[in-house]
Scaffold this active site. Structure first.
Site, PDB file in Angstrom:
ATOM      1  N   ASN A 166      -1.034  28.446 -26.753  1.00 48.00           N
ATOM      2  CA  ASN A 166      -0.224  27.225 -26.694  1.00 48.00           C
ATOM      3  C   ASN A 166       1.222  27.512 -26.317  1.00 48.00           C
ATOM      4  O   ASN A 166       1.811  26.792 -25.512  1.00 48.00           O
ATOM      5  CB  ASN A 166      -0.294  26.482 -28.032  1.00 48.00           C
ATOM      6  CG  ASN A 166      -1.707  26.043 -28.349  1.00 48.00           C
ATOM      7  OD1 ASN A 166      -2.582  26.112 -27.482  1.00 48.00           O
ATOM      8  ND2 ASN A 166      -1.944  25.608 -29.572  1.00 48.00           N
ATOM      9  N   THR A 181      21.106  -6.785   6.279  1.00 52.43           N
ATOM     10  CA  THR A 181      20.687  -7.163   4.931  1.00 52.43           C
ATOM     11  C   THR A 181      19.496  -8.089   5.167  1.00 52.43           C
ATOM     12  O   THR A 181      19.464  -8.819   6.166  1.00 52.43           O
ATOM     13  CB  THR A 181      21.780  -7.918   4.141  1.00 52.43           C
ATOM     14  OG1 THR A 181      22.085  -9.135   4.830  1.00 52.43           O
ATOM     15  CG2 THR A 181      23.061  -7.098   4.016  1.00 52.43           C
ATOM     16  N   HIS A 182      18.498  -8.017   4.294  1.00 56.12           N
ATOM     17  CA  HIS A 182      17.240  -8.775   4.488  1.00 56.12           C
ATOM     18  C   HIS A 182      16.595  -8.400   5.825  1.00 56.12           C
ATOM     19  O   HIS A 182      15.854  -9.199   6.395  1.00 56.12           O
ATOM     20  CB  HIS A 182      17.457 -10.288   4.437  1.00 56.12           C
ATOM     21  CG  HIS A 182      18.296 -10.744   3.284  1.00 56.12           C
ATOM     22  ND1 HIS A 182      17.766 -11.160   2.097  1.00 56.12           N
ATOM     23  CD2 HIS A 182      19.641 -10.815   3.145  1.00 56.12           C
ATOM     24  CE1 HIS A 182      18.746 -11.487   1.261  1.00 56.12           C
ATOM     25  NE2 HIS A 182      19.893 -11.274   1.873  1.00 56.12           N
ATOM     26  N   LYS A 184       0.137   6.033  23.416  1.00 54.54           N
ATOM     27  CA  LYS A 184       0.738   6.010  22.086  1.00 54.54           C
ATOM     28  C   LYS A 184       1.483   7.284  21.698  1.00 54.54           C
ATOM     29  O   LYS A 184       1.061   8.388  21.998  1.00 54.54           O
ATOM     30  CB  LYS A 184      -0.344   5.751  21.022  1.00 54.54           C
ATOM     31  CG  LYS A 184      -0.898   4.348  21.030  1.00 54.54           C
ATOM     32  CD  LYS A 184       0.087   3.286  20.552  1.00 54.54           C
ATOM     33  CE  LYS A 184       0.463   3.462  19.112  1.00 54.54           C
ATOM     34  NZ  LYS A 184      -0.317   2.641  18.180  1.00 54.54           N
ATOM     35  N   TYR A 211      -0.559  20.734 -29.980  1.00 55.79           N
ATOM     36  CA  TYR A 211      -1.286  20.896 -28.724  1.00 55.79           C
ATOM     37  C   TYR A 211      -2.620  20.161 -28.773  1.00 55.79           C
ATOM     38  O   TYR A 211      -3.311  20.130 -29.795  1.00 55.79           O
ATOM     39  CB  TYR A 211      -1.541  22.394 -28.438  1.00 55.79           C
ATOM     40  CG  TYR A 211      -2.325  22.613 -27.154  1.00 55.79           C
ATOM     41  CD1 TYR A 211      -1.678  22.667 -25.926  1.00 55.79           C
ATOM     42  CD2 TYR A 211      -3.716  22.713 -27.177  1.00 55.79           C
ATOM     43  CE1 TYR A 211      -2.395  22.830 -24.745  1.00 55.79           C
ATOM     44  CE2 TYR A 211      -4.439  22.874 -25.998  1.00 55.79           C
ATOM     45  CZ  TYR A 211      -3.776  22.929 -24.793  1.00 55.79           C
ATOM     46  OH  TYR A 211      -4.488  23.087 -23.631  1.00 55.79           O
ATOM     47  N   GLN A 226      -3.956  20.266 -20.836  1.00 56.31           N
ATOM     48  CA  GLN A 226      -4.344  21.152 -19.733  1.00 56.31           C
ATOM     49  C   GLN A 226      -4.344  20.400 -18.403  1.00 56.31           C
ATOM     50  O   GLN A 226      -4.160  20.991 -17.346  1.00 56.31           O
ATOM     51  CB  GLN A 226      -5.736  21.728 -20.015  1.00 56.31           C
ATOM     52  CG  GLN A 226      -6.300  22.573 -18.902  1.00 56.31           C
ATOM     53  CD  GLN A 226      -7.515  23.360 -19.345  1.00 56.31           C
ATOM     54  OE1 GLN A 226      -7.398  24.336 -20.061  1.00 56.31           O
ATOM     55  NE2 GLN A 226      -8.698  22.922 -18.942  1.00 56.31           N
TER      56      GLN A 226
HETATM   57  N1  ARG Z   1      -5.574  26.333 -20.405  1.00 57.93           N
HETATM   58  C1  ARG Z   1      -4.865  25.772 -21.493  1.00 57.93           C
HETATM   59  C2  ARG Z   1      -3.867  24.734 -20.965  1.00 57.93           C
HETATM   60  O1  ARG Z   1      -3.571  24.797 -19.832  1.00 57.93           O
HETATM   61  C3  ARG Z   1      -4.120  26.825 -22.240  1.00 57.93           C
HETATM   62  C4  ARG Z   1      -3.826  26.481 -23.663  1.00 57.93           C
HETATM   63  C5  ARG Z   1      -5.102  26.463 -24.421  1.00 57.93           C
HETATM   64  N2  ARG Z   1      -4.909  26.315 -25.819  1.00 57.93           N
HETATM   65  C6  ARG Z   1      -5.890  25.999 -26.632  1.00 57.93           C
HETATM   66  N3  ARG Z   1      -5.597  25.872 -27.863  1.00 57.93           N
HETATM   67  N4  ARG Z   1      -7.103  25.795 -26.231  1.00 57.93           N
HETATM   68  O2  ARG Z   1      -3.417  23.867 -21.666  1.00 57.93           O
END
Ligand code: ARG
Length: 458
Positions: A109, A154-155, A282, A316, A321
């Site tokens: 993470n 304008t416009h 064209k 997270y 991802q």
């Molecule tokens: N591939 C994951 C992403 O891009 C990496 C982090 C994954 N973390 C997890 N706790 N599964 O977010």
């Protein structure tokens, strides 16, 4: 077996690996992943969490892996999910148990968070350099066209004569703001999440500041849980990119209109136009159209990431991802669009004659005609009405204001004198503007000077 396979008693189901994996996209981050890991390994040794020898072995091997990836010698595997686990697995395969120590005091993470920050930092700098190049090109074009008179709209209706240089310099101001938005985004995201662990911190005596210094961050992200769950910087970057694309798209729209036979103000260079498969005559401004179209893509990316992040609980979540696609696509789209755009505008032909011809019709000197009467002592509203009636008279007669005789003019107001005519030529209309930031030559000289000075400070 998966690197996290310990608590599992079954393999993942058929489609899951593929569905779950991000390696297809995030392999782009390999360099940043390795740089981050090297800083982490150095820190682990510096803090006595692993030995100097172990750290050295890990770092050497990571450098070898980096070279191998760059030489195209490595094939990533979908079973290993993402770039982080692919690299870690290769490391372990090559140096065995020592390699298994790298992930101490770290989580994927904080690892992915540091990787994308490093990636985005580099790319913001590249995009800023491109924007700067674009501004420089616009200032040069503005300077060259300081007296190229064209209709101002304008416009999309003819309004008052301006210069093409003035028009170009307006866009330069927009791109300066885009540049500054990116600087702002960069400065805010320039802190290191590494060491935050999965969400709560780690039990080791780590030194997050050392890692941040190694990676060139201005400092560490203060709060660990925020550090791993924050993707604001991606949202900020894509919003800044979306605004920049909006500016490009407005400009492209004008170039497309200006390229029509109806306007005939510019002609795109052959190298930046394309033909039709059926109509032999064209010549289409496809690139300008494509940049305009790709603006929609970047707006889509902004909605994509905003929607991914909406309602995500801390910290997270795997949803995050999905941040890669909008992020990478925006970086590529905005970089390519600016590059193509610079080439397009610096090679296009400007038809000064058509522009000044167009500026002579459409009663664009009507405001200046009214201003003339103000100088002769009439209140502006009254002057506006007088000139309005003159325009109507001219429309019926199918002539321009300057075609009327003094006797005809005096029918509308006895304030008209012979000097009226020299006050309403298009050149006079442009250059009589006195307010700061106007289209007159003297004001343009000042604005070009100040925009150049700004460029030097950027
Ligand atoms: N591939 C994951 C992403 O891009 C990496 C982090 C994954 N973390 C997890 N706790 N599964 O977010």
């Amino acid at each position: 077996m998966k690197l996290w396979g310990g608590r599992f008693s079954k393999q993942t189901a058929g489609l899951v690996d593929e569905f779950h994996a991000s390696i297809e996209l995030d392999q782009k981050l390999y360099k940043y992943d390795i740089i981050g890991s090297i800083a982490h390994a150095r820190m682990l040794a510096g803090q006595g969490i692993i030995t100097e020898a172990e750290s050295g072995q890990i770092i050497n091997c990571l450098n070898e892996i980096l070279a191998d990836i760059e030489n195209g010698e490595i094939e990533f595997s979908v079973e290993l999910e993402d770039i982080h686990m692919n690299i870690e697995k290769i490391l372990i395969d090559r140096i065995g148990d020592v390699g298994k120590k790298l992930h101490t005091a770290r989580s994927r993470n904080d690892q992915v968070a540091v990787d994308i920050r490093l990636y985005l930092r580099d790319n913001i700098l590249t995009i800023k350099a491109l924007i700067k190049e674009l501004i420089a090109a616009l200032v040069e074009l503005a300077d060259k066209n300081i007296d190229t008179i064209m209709p101002g709209y304008t416009h999309l209706q003819r309004a008052q004569p301006v210069t093409l240089g003035y028009h170009f310099l307006a866009y330069a101001q927009m791109f300066i703001r885009d540049y500054e938005r990116l600087t702002d985004c960069y400065d805010r995201m320039n802190c290191s999440p590494l060491g935050a662990g999965a969400l709560a911190g780690t039990t080791y005596e780590t030194d997050r500041h050392f890692v941040a210094d190694e990676l060139g961050f201005a400092g560490v992200c203060l709060h660990g849980m925020d550090a791993v769950s924050d993707r604001d910087f991606i949202i900020e970057f894509i919003s800044a990119a979306a605004v920049c694309m909006m500016h490009l798209s407005r400009f492209c729209e004008e170039l497309i209109i200006w390229s029509t036979s109806e306007f005939n103000f510019i002609e795109m260079d052959d190298a930046y136009s394309t033909g039709s498969s059926i109509m032999p005559q064209k010549k289409n401004p496809d690139l300008a159209e494509l940049i305009r179209g790709k603006t929609g893509r970047v707006y889509g990316n902004l909605f994509n990431i905003l929607t991914i992040m909406k309602a995500l609980p801390l910290a997270y979540n795997k949803d995050m991802q999905e941040d890669k696609l909008p992020l990478f696509d925006t970086v590529d789209t905005v970089s390519n669009s600016i590059t193509v755009f610079i080439d397009m505008i610096t090679t296009m032909q400007i038809n000064k004659k058509s522009m000044s011809q167009a500026a002579k019709t459409g009663f664009m000197n009507a405001t200046d005609a009214a201003d003339y009467l103000v100088k002769k002592g009439l209140p502006f509203r009254e002057c506006h009405a007088v000139i309005g009636r003159i325009v109507l008279y001219c429309l019926n007669k199918q002539v321009a204001i300057e075609d009327l005789s003094l006797a005809e003019l005096k029918e509308f107001s006895d304030k008209f004198e012979e000097d009226f005519y020299q006050n309403i030529t298009i050149e006079a209309c442009v250059n009589a503007k006195k307010s700061a930031g106007s289209t007159s030559q003297s004001s343009m000289v000042e604005m070009v000077k100040r925009t150049r000075a700004k460029l030097i400070s950027m």
